[in-house]
Design a protein around this motif. Sequence first.
Motif, PDB file in Angstrom:
ATOM      1  N   PRO A  76       0.810  -1.228   0.000  1.00  0.00           N
ATOM      2  CA  PRO A  76       0.000   0.000   0.000  1.00  0.00           C
ATOM      3  C   PRO A  76       0.843   1.278   0.000  1.00  0.00           C
ATOM      4  CG  PRO A  76      -0.747  -1.521   1.716  1.00  0.00           C
ATOM      5  CD  PRO A  76       0.521  -2.070   1.162  1.00  0.00           C
ATOM      6  N   PHE A  77       2.046   1.198   0.499  1.00  0.00           N
ATOM      7  CA  PHE A  77       2.916   2.368   0.587  1.00  0.00           C
ATOM      8  C   PHE A  77       3.751   2.566  -0.678  1.00  0.00           C
ATOM      9  CE2 PHE A  77       2.073   0.687   4.797  1.00  0.00           C
ATOM     10  CZ  PHE A  77       1.608   1.812   5.454  1.00  0.00           C
ATOM     11  N   LEU A  78       3.709   1.577  -1.585  1.00  0.00           N
ATOM     12  CA  LEU A  78       4.475   1.662  -2.826  1.00  0.00           C
ATOM     13  C   LEU A  78       3.629   2.095  -4.017  1.00  0.00           C
ATOM     14  CD1 LEU A  78       6.739  -1.471  -2.354  1.00  0.00           C
ATOM     15  CD2 LEU A  78       7.484   0.924  -2.446  1.00  0.00           C
ATOM     16  N   VAL A  79       2.375   2.435  -3.774  1.00  0.00           N
ATOM     17  CA  VAL A  79       1.535   2.960  -4.849  1.00  0.00           C
ATOM     18  C   VAL A  79       2.201   4.211  -5.407  1.00  0.00           C
ATOM     19  CG1 VAL A  79      -0.704   4.001  -5.371  1.00  0.00           C
ATOM     20  CG2 VAL A  79      -0.570   2.005  -3.872  1.00  0.00           C
ATOM     21  N   ASP A  80       2.307   4.300  -6.719  1.00  0.00           N
ATOM     22  CA  ASP A  80       2.941   5.421  -7.437  1.00  0.00           C
ATOM     23  C   ASP A  80       4.462   5.460  -7.266  1.00  0.00           C
ATOM     24  OD1 ASP A  80       0.461   6.321  -8.375  1.00  0.00           O
ATOM     25  OD2 ASP A  80       0.149   7.527  -6.575  1.00  0.00           O
ATOM     26  N   ALA A  81       5.074   4.399  -6.754  1.00  0.00           N
ATOM     27  CA  ALA A  81       6.527   4.369  -6.583  1.00  0.00           C
ATOM     28  C   ALA A  81       7.211   4.101  -7.920  1.00  0.00           C
ATOM     29  CB  ALA A  81       6.925   3.301  -5.575  1.00  0.00           C
ATOM     30  N   PRO A  99       6.345   8.217  -3.054  1.00  0.00           N
ATOM     31  CA  PRO A  99       5.681   9.355  -2.403  1.00  0.00           C
ATOM     32  C   PRO A  99       4.721   8.979  -1.280  1.00  0.00           C
ATOM     33  CG  PRO A  99       4.813   9.016  -4.621  1.00  0.00           C
ATOM     34  CD  PRO A  99       5.998   8.108  -4.467  1.00  0.00           C
ATOM     35  N   ASN A 100       4.294   7.727  -1.226  1.00  0.00           N
ATOM     36  CA  ASN A 100       3.333   7.319  -0.193  1.00  0.00           C
ATOM     37  C   ASN A 100       3.974   6.552   0.954  1.00  0.00           C
ATOM     38  OD1 ASN A 100       0.953   8.335  -1.552  1.00  0.00           O
ATOM     39  ND2 ASN A 100       1.376   6.746  -3.054  1.00  0.00           N
ATOM     40  N   ALA A 101       5.289   6.441   0.957  1.00  0.00           N
ATOM     41  CA  ALA A 101       5.982   5.630   1.964  1.00  0.00           C
ATOM     42  C   ALA A 101       5.740   6.126   3.387  1.00  0.00           C
ATOM     43  CB  ALA A 101       7.483   5.600   1.685  1.00  0.00           C
ATOM     44  N   ARG A 102       5.638   7.433   3.550  1.00  0.00           N
ATOM     45  CA  ARG A 102       5.499   8.003   4.899  1.00  0.00           C
ATOM     46  C   ARG A 102       4.065   8.328   5.280  1.00  0.00           C
ATOM     47  NH1 ARG A 102      10.927  11.319   4.061  1.00  0.00           N
ATOM     48  NH2 ARG A 102      12.298   9.769   4.978  1.00  0.00           N
ATOM     49  N   LEU A 103       3.145   8.114   4.346  1.00  0.00           N
ATOM     50  CA  LEU A 103       1.746   8.421   4.638  1.00  0.00           C
ATOM     51  C   LEU A 103       1.114   7.288   5.429  1.00  0.00           C
ATOM     52  CD1 LEU A 103       0.535   9.809   1.191  1.00  0.00           C
ATOM     53  CD2 LEU A 103       1.246  11.098   3.206  1.00  0.00           C
ATOM     54  N   PRO A 104       0.418   7.603   6.501  1.00  0.00           N
ATOM     55  CA  PRO A 104      -0.265   6.551   7.251  1.00  0.00           C
ATOM     56  C   PRO A 104      -1.283   5.854   6.356  1.00  0.00           C
ATOM     57  CG  PRO A 104      -0.283   8.611   8.472  1.00  0.00           C
ATOM     58  CD  PRO A 104       0.233   8.921   7.095  1.00  0.00           C
TER      59      PRO A 104
END
Length: 133
Positions: A76-81, A99-104
């Motif tokens: 889920p944190f690798l979306v758009d990676a 860009p989503n790695a740090r987003l809860p």
Amino acid sequence: MTSKIITITNTAEDYLSKLIDEKNEPGTAVRVFISDPGTPNAETCLAYCKPDEIVPSDTLISLPKMSVYVEERSIPFLVDAEVNYDVDNFGGQLTIKAPNARLPNISPDSPLEDSLLYTSDAADEALGVDLGG
């Protein structure tokens, strides 16, 4: 190569597959994961992955020149990676943008560890506490 999880450019695939070939260890792949996902300390990581290090829950991305395993918890944190390799005068530079790695990204299905990490970090931030961890 764009998968539903992560984009790995052709130049990155060429570069990484060359590094794997130089290791001269048959069956070696690359594993992508995020340490401390969804927290301010999140880091996107690439590592060699020998056949005996494959985690059964990892998702396999088969590229023409190599295999990439993605840690299930990190998906889920690798979306758009994107993983890219830019050639320059000094050889080149591998970059990983997630860009989503740090987003809860906590949901009822999230592992307990992620929920606890996020809750703990959010409470620390709200209280202005820095425990150095």
